[in-house]
Design a protein around this motif. Sequence first.
Motif, PDB file in Angstrom:
ATOM      1  N   MET A   1       0.839  -1.200   0.000  1.00  0.00           N
ATOM      2  CA  MET A   1       0.000   0.000   0.000  1.00  0.00           C
ATOM      3  C   MET A   1       0.877   1.254   0.000  1.00  0.00           C
ATOM      4  N   ALA A   2       1.897   1.226   0.908  1.00  0.00           N
ATOM      5  CA  ALA A   2       2.756   2.412   0.999  1.00  0.00           C
ATOM      6  C   ALA A   2       3.478   2.657  -0.323  1.00  0.00           C
ATOM      7  N   SER A   3       3.883   1.562  -0.977  1.00  0.00           N
ATOM      8  CA  SER A   3       4.610   1.744  -2.232  1.00  0.00           C
ATOM      9  C   SER A   3       3.682   2.281  -3.319  1.00  0.00           C
ATOM     10  N   ILE A   4       2.417   1.843  -3.271  1.00  0.00           N
ATOM     11  CA  ILE A   4       1.446   2.362  -4.235  1.00  0.00           C
ATOM     12  C   ILE A   4       1.279   3.865  -4.039  1.00  0.00           C
ATOM     13  N   LEU A   5       1.159   4.257  -2.763  1.00  0.00           N
ATOM     14  CA  LEU A   5       0.990   5.679  -2.463  1.00  0.00           C
ATOM     15  C   LEU A   5       2.219   6.471  -2.915  1.00  0.00           C
ATOM     16  N   ARG A   6       3.403   5.885  -2.665  1.00  0.00           N
ATOM     17  CA  ARG A   6       4.620   6.585  -3.064  1.00  0.00           C
ATOM     18  C   ARG A   6       4.641   6.753  -4.581  1.00  0.00           C
ATOM     19  N   PHE A   7       4.256   5.680  -5.294  1.00  0.00           N
ATOM     20  CA  PHE A   7       4.190   5.729  -6.752  1.00  0.00           C
ATOM     21  C   PHE A   7       3.226   6.826  -7.199  1.00  0.00           C
ATOM     22  N   TYR A   8       2.069   6.856  -6.528  1.00  0.00           N
ATOM     23  CA  TYR A   8       1.044   7.851  -6.871  1.00  0.00           C
ATOM     24  C   TYR A   8       1.589   9.258  -6.691  1.00  0.00           C
ATOM     25  N   HIS A   9       2.319   9.461  -5.572  1.00  0.00           N
ATOM     26  CA  HIS A   9       2.834  10.809  -5.312  1.00  0.00           C
ATOM     27  C   HIS A   9       3.938  11.199  -6.285  1.00  0.00           C
ATOM     28  N   ARG A  10       4.764  10.190  -6.698  1.00  0.00           N
ATOM     29  CA  ARG A  10       5.780  10.464  -7.727  1.00  0.00           C
ATOM     30  C   ARG A  10       5.089  10.880  -9.030  1.00  0.00           C
ATOM     31  N   LEU A  11       3.970  10.192  -9.308  1.00  0.00           N
ATOM     32  CA  LEU A  11       3.291  10.385 -10.590  1.00  0.00           C
ATOM     33  C   LEU A  11       2.557  11.723 -10.628  1.00  0.00           C
ATOM     34  N   ALA A  12       2.125  12.182  -9.460  1.00  0.00           N
ATOM     35  CA  ALA A  12       1.207  13.330  -9.396  1.00  0.00           C
ATOM     36  C   ALA A  12       1.676  14.550 -10.181  1.00  0.00           C
ATOM     37  N   PRO A  13       2.952  14.969 -10.054  1.00  0.00           N
ATOM     38  CA  PRO A  13       3.346  16.167 -10.806  1.00  0.00           C
ATOM     39  C   PRO A  13       3.223  15.980 -12.312  1.00  0.00           C
ATOM     40  N   PHE A  14       3.599  14.781 -12.813  1.00  0.00           N
ATOM     41  CA  PHE A  14       3.466  14.543 -14.252  1.00  0.00           C
ATOM     42  C   PHE A  14       2.002  14.591 -14.666  1.00  0.00           C
ATOM     43  N   TRP A  15       1.186  13.975 -13.835  1.00  0.00           N
ATOM     44  CA  TRP A  15      -0.252  13.938 -14.107  1.00  0.00           C
ATOM     45  C   TRP A  15      -0.800  15.354 -14.138  1.00  0.00           C
ATOM     46  N   ALA A  16      -0.391  16.166 -13.154  1.00  0.00           N
ATOM     47  CA  ALA A  16      -0.875  17.547 -13.083  1.00  0.00           C
ATOM     48  C   ALA A  16      -0.452  18.305 -14.337  1.00  0.00           C
ATOM     49  N   LYS A  17       0.795  18.037 -14.809  1.00  0.00           N
ATOM     50  CA  LYS A  17       1.275  18.756 -15.988  1.00  0.00           C
ATOM     51  C   LYS A  17       0.521  18.287 -17.231  1.00  0.00           C
ATOM     52  N   ALA A  18       0.209  16.969 -17.270  1.00  0.00           N
ATOM     53  CA  ALA A  18      -0.440  16.412 -18.455  1.00  0.00           C
ATOM     54  C   ALA A  18      -1.897  16.836 -18.561  1.00  0.00           C
ATOM     55  N   THR A  19      -2.516  17.271 -17.463  1.00  0.00           N
ATOM     56  CA  THR A  19      -3.946  17.598 -17.515  1.00  0.00           C
ATOM     57  C   THR A  19      -4.197  19.102 -17.434  1.00  0.00           C
TER      58      THR A  19
END
Lengths: 254, 224
Positions: free
Chosen positions: A1-19
């Motif tokens: 679970m923690a690793s999923i959350l960490r992955f999500y947080h790593r991804l968030a800036p890219f996601w924010a930029k892409a949308t």
Amino acid sequence: MASILRFYHRLAPFWAKATTPSAVLRLLAAMQSWLGWGSVVLLAIGLVWSLLVAPPDYQQGEAVRIMFLHVPCAWLALAIYSMMAIMSAMALIWRHNLAFITIRAMAPVGAVFAFLCLFTGAIWGKPMWGTWWVWDARLTSMLILWFFYLGYLALLAVTQDRGRGERAAAILALVGGINVPIVKYSVDWWHSLHQPASILRLGGPRIAAEILAPLLLMIVAMTVFALYVICLNLRRLLIERKNLAARLRQNLVA
Amino acid sequence: MTSAWALFCRDVRLYWRRPSDVLVVAVFFLVAVCLFPFGVGIAPALLNDLAVGVIWVVALLAGLLSLGQIFAQDQADGSLDLMLLSPTPLPLLVTAKIWAHFVTSGMVITLMAPILGFMMGLAPTVFLPLMGSLILGGLCLSYVGAFGAALMLPAQGHTGGGTSGALLVLIVSPLLIPVLIFAVGAVEAARHGLDGGSAWMALVALGLAALGGIPWAIAACLRL
């Protein structure tokens, strides 16, 4: 679970930029001609194959050919509403503006396909069942799905405060989502004049391959066409908002 | 709890001070049902078959017509903002407003139903199930209709000006179809001398679901 959350947080800036609106506008502009020409080519092949090449049904004769329009319309009406309901939940949870705009772009397209599904169904029903319309579980639940589309569009049309109106309409779309499984499973739950599910069923499709292949092609072609129209709609809405924002900024400076 | 009770009393008093709103619902119910014999003819057997469905559909429309404004007045005069700021949980206040509406419209319709039942040629033994279904279903109607009215608030602006009840009908009638089916089903069973147990249970279940769920949905809409 923690690793999923960490992955999500790593991804968030890219996601924010892409949308961001401008990134999405660029993406849509790149997709538009592919979707447009893709739907032209696929529809051309699909229509010729299904209307001229595919064999007539042994019982229904040539009248079966309306199925090649009816089934894609039904699939799109349900799929677009499901997407709207899921995106409404996402939009309300994360308050992402783009999600609200996307739902708005999808709704009229889905409403048209729901209407076409009912319309082609009536044309098919007259020679096969002897009636344009019966108050049957599948037909009635599809009609109610169309009413949900109309209610969503009406609610958007009358609101004066755009942001609040879009949020209220998203709640309505989410609530209407309960109807989607009812439409899908109505033929299994109740005795119905409409035939039971024949493509997506346990044990494989129950349609002869010569008819199934053009039908699947038509489903893909109509889906690409729907995506094309949604893409156009979404671009229009985004450009409108961008212009509005630019105008407001200009007034602020002046 | 006291503030919810106070709100309930205030709303009932407001309806009481301006009886025209309640009367319009009652008269609409009476007149609209009485149009049917002119439309479909006065053959007693036909009217008897149509009676329950007609009374129920008209009751549904009458209830929705009066619901469109349930929050609009409060938004226009600012009392809705006070409710949003109040320490009392918003779903509780919403519940008070819904019950005030139910007491002044759903109950009135329920009390009028036997008269219209007589005029449509229903047997008096059906009146009790008919009134029971109108109480249970009317409660669902008030809850779902209030949800629709809360969704429509952004359309009202801050003028309090009325958007039409017709729009409310368009928005919430798909949600009310199960209520209509089970309510009419329960009464029709009674009319044919059956007990209709499953329809009553479904109606009670819908009512309980509305009671427990919708106030929170309305509170979310009001906070948009």
